[in-house]
Each structure stands twice: as structure tokens, then as C-alpha cells.
Design a protein around this motif. Structure first.
Motif, PDB file in Angstrom:
ATOM      1  N   THR A 118       3.492  11.586   6.767  1.00 32.29           N
ATOM      2  CA  THR A 118       2.350  10.665   6.723  1.00 32.29           C
ATOM      3  C   THR A 118       1.174  11.315   5.999  1.00 32.29           C
ATOM      4  N   THR A 135       1.772  11.199   2.413  1.00 35.64           N
ATOM      5  CA  THR A 135       1.571   9.829   1.940  1.00 35.64           C
ATOM      6  C   THR A 135       0.093   9.564   1.702  1.00 35.64           C
ATOM      7  N   PHE A 136      -0.746  10.028   2.635  1.00 38.96           N
ATOM      8  CA  PHE A 136      -2.195   9.884   2.464  1.00 38.96           C
ATOM      9  C   PHE A 136      -2.656  10.588   1.185  1.00 38.96           C
ATOM     10  N   LEU A 190      -1.754   8.507  -1.785  1.00 37.34           N
ATOM     11  CA  LEU A 190      -2.632   7.329  -1.841  1.00 37.34           C
ATOM     12  C   LEU A 190      -3.994   7.707  -2.408  1.00 37.34           C
ATOM     13  N   ALA A 191      -4.517   8.836  -1.930  1.00 32.70           N
ATOM     14  CA  ALA A 191      -5.821   9.301  -2.417  1.00 32.70           C
ATOM     15  C   ALA A 191      -5.753   9.591  -3.914  1.00 32.70           C
ATOM     16  N   ASP A 248       3.384   5.983  -6.856  1.00 31.07           N
ATOM     17  CA  ASP A 248       2.801   5.829  -5.521  1.00 31.07           C
ATOM     18  C   ASP A 248       3.441   4.651  -4.794  1.00 31.07           C
ATOM     19  N   ILE A 263       5.498   4.396  -1.264  1.00 30.60           N
ATOM     20  CA  ILE A 263       5.159   3.471  -0.183  1.00 30.60           C
ATOM     21  C   ILE A 263       6.435   2.863   0.386  1.00 30.60           C
ATOM     22  N   PHE A 276       8.675   5.758   2.036  1.00 29.95           N
ATOM     23  CA  PHE A 276       8.082   6.200   3.298  1.00 29.95           C
ATOM     24  C   PHE A 276       8.432   5.242   4.430  1.00 29.95           C
TER      25      PHE A 276
END
Lengths: 96, 197
Positions: free
Chosen positions: B60, B63-64, B67-68, B181, B185, B188
């Protein structure tokens, strides 16, 4: 960073930050919901729905599909539809 | 750098049109790898199970990070659209940095999984190992290619400078990065989170 809308992107910097915040929150909810005692089908539906929402936000705003020529959305969408149909078909073939 | 684009009957630059066609084909590519994982899910006869291996909190966090990096990428595109070279260099570097951190997480995860007995090939491999490493490995290679692309843009910006006329060049790199990305998503959710339910 300028706070005014960029003519190329049609989106202001603060709007990008808002969209990122939405994506961040959805990801946090995805992580959290896995550890709840909700029924498995409910969690799975919620996960797929949230994943689709995140996908939509990134495609529409970060990749600019919402503001670009519709041909691009159709082209990418066609690839997506083919991929989904293929995955679904293979999934059902496995149990055939 | 950029050449004057020809007038097209759709009004879309040929490079942009071609790149979106490429991304549509990439949907099929990753769809194939994903369905390979899904079809063989839970059917390994040997080796550790996904439930035993996956570290959801760690994944996770990665993943953040990705995303950033997508946020940083749109800020880079916005910067070059304004002719802001300093902003471009800052946000492109941040995007590449996010990609490198994500790859670091992947390398750590793969090393940990190998240590626990999950292999891609060989006599000790399993269906999980083969399908998981193929899917996430190809995604990781895509991230690596993206990082190299972004660093080449950064290098060009630093050495030769870039202006508003280079917006499409950066935008195309941005499209690639956001697609990478978006694929993560899906991976994940379908690979990691579904396993944890």
C-alpha cells in the motif's frame, strides 16, 4: 506553481491536488476495508468499484482524456474493452 | 527536439494519436498477463502461497508512492506548458524519484519472496511464482523504462533547456507514466487486495 488554469491542461494546480487527495483517500479506504468483517462479496465489489473510480480519475484528468479529442477516448476505450473481454473469456474458459 | 506537427484530419498530433494506440495495445498486453495470473490462482502444488507472502501494508505504501509520482508528473507537464523550466526540472526529478523508490520496494519484495521460496522458473518454481513474477516483473520493467525516459528529459532540460514548444514531448512521457500507474492500480487490487480478503 501558478494557481490559474493552464490553457494546455484546463486544470489548475489546486484541482490536481484535490484529485490526488481523492485518489489517496480511496487507496486508504481500499487498504482499510480489507481488514473489516464485511462479507467477502461486499468487499470485493467495493474494491473493484474503487479501483475503477481511481482508474477513471487518472485517465480523465491526469491523462487529459476528458479534455482531449474524443477519438483518443474511443481508441483507449477499445483497447480496454478488448482486454476486459479477453480476461473475462479466459476466466470462464478455465472452468469450462 | 519537437518538429512542427503536420495538419491532420482529426486535429490530433500524429505522435499523440500513435502513443494512445500504443497504450491501447498495452491494455491487451497487461490484460493477458493478468488473466494468466488469475487463471492459475490458487493452483500451485508447491511453494509458499500468496496469503503467506503478501505484505499488504508495505505494498500500500508503494502504491501511495506511485500515485504521488503521477501527481508530480502532471505538475511537470503543467510547468512546461507555462514555459517554467525550473518547475519542469523539479517535478520531473520528483517523478523519477518516486519511480525509483517504487522500484526499490519491488526489489525488496521480490528478494523477500525468493527468500521464502517463491521462484520464477527452475525445478522449484510454482504457478504462483511464474505468473506473479511475470506480471509484476513486466510492470516493474515498464516503470524502469519510464524512469529512464524521465531522466533523459531531465538531462535534456538541464543541458539544452526546454520551452513551451516541448510540451508534447513531456506530455507523451506523462501519458506513459500515468498508464504505468493505472496498471498498478489494477494489479494492486486484483492481485494483492483480493488475496487479503
Amino acid at each position: 506553481m501558478g494557481e490559474h488554469a493552464n490553457k494546455e491542461s484546463h486544470i489548475a494546480t489546486r484541482d490536481y491536488l484535490k484529485i490526488f487527495a481523492i485518489l489517496f483517500v480511496i487507496t486508504a479506504i481500499e487498504f482499510g476495508i480489507v481488514y473489516t468483517a464485511l462479507p467477502r462479496p461486499v468487499i470485493l465489489i467495493a474494491l473493484f468499484a474503487m479501483s475503477a473510480i481511481k482508474f477513471g480519475y487518472v485517465a480523465a484528468f491526469f491523462m487529459h482524456l476528458k479534455f482531449d479529442n474524443r477519438y483518443l477516448s474511443w481508441m483507449f476505450g477499445a483497447g480496454m474493452v478488448l482486454a476486459v473481454v479477453f480476461v473475462t473469456a479466459m476466466w470462464f474458459l478455465r472452468i469450462a | 527536439m519537437s518538429v512542427d506537427h503536420h495538419v491532420t484530419n482529426t486535429g490530433i498530433d500524429n505522435r499523440k494519436m500513435g502513443f494512445w494506440l500504443f497504450l491501447a495495445s498495452e491494455c491487451m498486453f497487461f490484460g493477458s498477463l493478468l488473466v494468466g495470473y488469475l487463471v492459475y490462482k490458487g493452483q500451485s502444488l508447491t511453494g509458499p502461497t500468496a496469503e503467506e507472502l503478501f505484505d499488504i501494508p508495505l505494498t500500500t505504501v508503494s502504491t501511495f508512492v506511485l500515485l504521488a509520482s503521477s501527481l508530480f508528473m502532471v505538475l511537470a507537464v503543467a510547468a512546461i506548458g507555462r514555459g517554467d523550466l525550473k518547475g519542469l526540472k523539479t517535478w520531473i526529478a520528483a517523478t523519477a524519484g518516486g519511480g525509483i523508490i517504487f522500484l526499490g520496494f519491488q526489489v525488496y519484495e521480490f528478494a523477500h519472496f525468493v527468500d521464502k521460496g517463491l521462484y520464477l522458473g527452475g525445478s522449484n518454481s510454482s504457478l504462483l511464482g511464474t505468473t506473479f513474477y511475470t506480471l509484476t516483473g513486466f510492470h516493474g520493467v515498464h516503470v524502469l523504462v519510464g524512469v529512464i525516459w524521465l531522466l533523459s528529459i531531465l538531462f535534456t532540460a538541464m543541458k539544452k533547456g526546454m520551452g513551451k514548444e516541448n510540451t508534447l514531448d513531456v506530455e507523451l512521457a506523462g501519458l506513459y507514466w500515468h498508464f504505468v500507474d493505472v496498471v498498478w492500480i489494477v494489479i494492486f487490487t486484483v492481485v494483492y487486495l483480493v488475496e487479503a480478503v
